[in-house]
Design a protein around this motif. Sequence first.
Motif, PDB file in Angstrom:
ATOM      1  N   LEU A 429     -10.508  14.598 -16.631  1.00  0.00           N
ATOM      2  CA  LEU A 429      -9.074  14.310 -16.669  1.00  0.00           C
ATOM      3  C   LEU A 429      -8.435  14.996 -17.863  1.00  0.00           C
ATOM      4  O   LEU A 429      -7.312  15.507 -17.776  1.00  0.00           O
ATOM      5  CB  LEU A 429      -8.830  12.803 -16.727  1.00  0.00           C
ATOM      6  N   SER A 430      -9.152  15.037 -18.981  1.00  0.00           N
ATOM      7  CA  SER A 430      -8.604  15.703 -20.167  1.00  0.00           C
ATOM      8  C   SER A 430      -8.417  17.189 -19.871  1.00  0.00           C
ATOM      9  O   SER A 430      -7.420  17.788 -20.255  1.00  0.00           O
ATOM     10  CB  SER A 430      -9.542  15.561 -21.360  1.00  0.00           C
ATOM     11  N   HIS A 431      -9.382  17.762 -19.175  1.00  0.00           N
ATOM     12  CA  HIS A 431      -9.258  19.184 -18.805  1.00  0.00           C
ATOM     13  C   HIS A 431      -8.016  19.396 -17.929  1.00  0.00           C
ATOM     14  O   HIS A 431      -7.200  20.282 -18.168  1.00  0.00           O
ATOM     15  CB  HIS A 431     -10.524  19.615 -18.064  1.00  0.00           C
ATOM     16  N   LEU A 432      -7.878  18.528 -16.920  1.00  0.00           N
ATOM     17  CA  LEU A 432      -6.729  18.666 -16.009  1.00  0.00           C
ATOM     18  C   LEU A 432      -5.425  18.539 -16.764  1.00  0.00           C
ATOM     19  O   LEU A 432      -4.484  19.314 -16.564  1.00  0.00           O
ATOM     20  CB  LEU A 432      -6.772  17.573 -14.938  1.00  0.00           C
ATOM     21  N   SER A 433      -5.369  17.542 -17.649  1.00  0.00           N
ATOM     22  CA  SER A 433      -4.105  17.329 -18.350  1.00  0.00           C
ATOM     23  C   SER A 433      -3.846  18.469 -19.336  1.00  0.00           C
ATOM     24  O   SER A 433      -2.702  18.810 -19.601  1.00  0.00           O
ATOM     25  CB  SER A 433      -4.061  15.945 -18.979  1.00  0.00           C
ATOM     26  N   SER A 434      -4.934  19.104 -19.839  1.00  0.00           N
ATOM     27  CA  SER A 434      -4.715  20.216 -20.768  1.00  0.00           C
ATOM     28  C   SER A 434      -4.117  21.428 -20.042  1.00  0.00           C
ATOM     29  O   SER A 434      -3.463  22.254 -20.654  1.00  0.00           O
ATOM     30  CB  SER A 434      -6.011  20.605 -21.475  1.00  0.00           C
ATOM     31  N   ILE A 435      -4.348  21.540 -18.726  1.00  0.00           N
ATOM     32  CA  ILE A 435      -3.703  22.655 -18.023  1.00  0.00           C
ATOM     33  C   ILE A 435      -2.318  22.263 -17.506  1.00  0.00           C
ATOM     34  O   ILE A 435      -1.626  23.066 -16.905  1.00  0.00           O
ATOM     35  CB  ILE A 435      -4.583  23.230 -16.879  1.00  0.00           C
ATOM     36  N   GLY A 436      -1.931  21.013 -17.721  1.00  0.00           N
ATOM     37  CA  GLY A 436      -0.558  20.600 -17.394  1.00  0.00           C
ATOM     38  C   GLY A 436      -0.429  19.743 -16.149  1.00  0.00           C
ATOM     39  O   GLY A 436       0.658  19.282 -15.809  1.00  0.00           O
TER      40      GLY A 436
END
Length: 544
Positions: A429-436
Amino acid sequence: MASTIQIFTEFSRALRSTVTRQANWGILLAILAVIASTLFVAYMSAGELSIGAIGEAQRKNYALWVLDTMPVIFGLWGQYIGSLLAFEAGALVVDQTSKLRTQTEALEVQVLHGSTYDRLTDLPNRMLFHDRVEQAINNAKRNQEIMALLVLDMDEFKEVNNTLGHFSGDMLLKQLASRLRASVREIDTVARLGADEFAVLLPEIRQKDDAIHVARKLCQAMEREFILGGINLNMLMSIGVIFFPEHGGDVDTLLQKAEVALYLAKQTKGFSIEVYSPENDQHSTRRLTLLGELRQAIDHGGLLLHYQPKVDISSHRIVAVESLVRWQHPQYGMLPPDEFISLAERTGLIRPLTYWVIGEALKQCAAWQTHGFTIDVAVNVPVSVLLDSTFPERLEALLRQHRLAAGRLVVEITESSLMEDQEYALQLLSHLSSIGVRISIDDFGTGYSSLAYLRRLPVSEIKIDQSFVMGMLENENDAVIVHATIGLAHNLGMTAIAEGVAEAAILKKLTVWGCNLAQGHHISPPVDGKAITQLLGNSEWRMH
Ligand code: C2E
Ligand code: MG
Ligand code: MG
């Protein structure tokens, strides 16, 4: 890979040549010192620099004799130190290299293990099980043997998870896994296919009864109470059985038919074992037809998306839509997701289905954007797809393909599924949120997630489950939950959305409580893309 001896010799040679080069400089300096001293002594004693004076100086001056030995000493010393150093350093490098190699090999084994074994129970996962069944089919074909495949599912496992918490649920699964493993032979494979679904491959059986005998043994292993943190539990299990070659010739068909048998077994309360038979009942035929046709439907346009608006409560404007999949079936008509999503999850078709939904939703979102309607689009992503390590990559590729900013996409994940592999879920989820990409927790209130965990998640939206929203006017408890969840979302810096807003009075109450967004039949049921375009352009909830 270079051998240890090779590494050692090459490294020693390289180091020795470096040391030799330095020793040569030493010899040269010593020779220059001998020449300079001889000239100096000759000039000082004879007052001139002639061959005779130099010869005389060398003959008579003992200090020069000592000096003359220097180049030889330097040479020998250099060679000695060089060899010593090279040997020691070589040994050190070899030592470190083999240590590193061992570490790398251990890491490789760990990575391979992680991708083929289930983290919780350490049993083979679906992928590895698939391979093993394939191998077993090949062997059975070659030796003209029969083999059996059992699919098992615990009854009411969800209730354990929900009432005793996920920690107890995990403990139960671990205990079950070791009991299953202990009930079969070494050559049989026990695998975990999904949440509480296990499978057993019996690659070598003499007759069909052998498989039934194993199934009974598995049930017996379940009869003993499970002890979870001081609580004694009795669990029941259903088992579906199929045989190769009788019921199919490839892994997918065998697994699908085992699912049908399991489904039938689950219709009977208590321990039940069901061998696949296509004539069993109407429902199984329909389920089987659907199972067989779902792949076709995904690949050849049998699915379609409906969209349900999410409106901003304060401005009464549509700001987003949720994509909800439907199956336009030639025989059974429009099928709701409840009829085929769980089938897709059980057979692994959920992946292609989810990627189809995301692609289609993004295409529609891009089309609305070109018409001047910039709204967000939400998709439902089950945890089995979310935890796929290529998921963020594929999502980014789809966003690029449709030239959409990542911020347009909202990924809805159900609260209960988030609890399965918390640390990994957090990472992804952190990865997803880091791409916006934004994340919404769906069906909130039904999953028992802990506040501590929730706080760590990069979630932007909490979606209050419709069961609370629909009943909140009549039921005081539901009202308390909805009101409190709105406050909780705000305290965590998240948006609160209520789903299942079926009437105006609910919307009114939500407005008073400061809920941000609403979704439900009062605003609009899920409708096709065209109808959404009309709502956006000309309705009480229009965009401009
Ligand atoms: P969900 O994600 O919680 O979606 C909301 C469901 O509630 C939708 O049902 C929607 O039609 C229904 N709903 C919303 N407001 C109201 C209301 O006011 N009254 C009533 N009676 N119902 C309302 P739907 O479309 O049947 O979807 C059911 C579930 O199926 C979804 O629940 C979601 O979990 C799953 N689903 C739908 N589409 C997909 C998909 O593309 N992928 C996956 N994995 N699951 C999907
Ligand atoms: Mg949803
Ligand atoms: Mg929901």
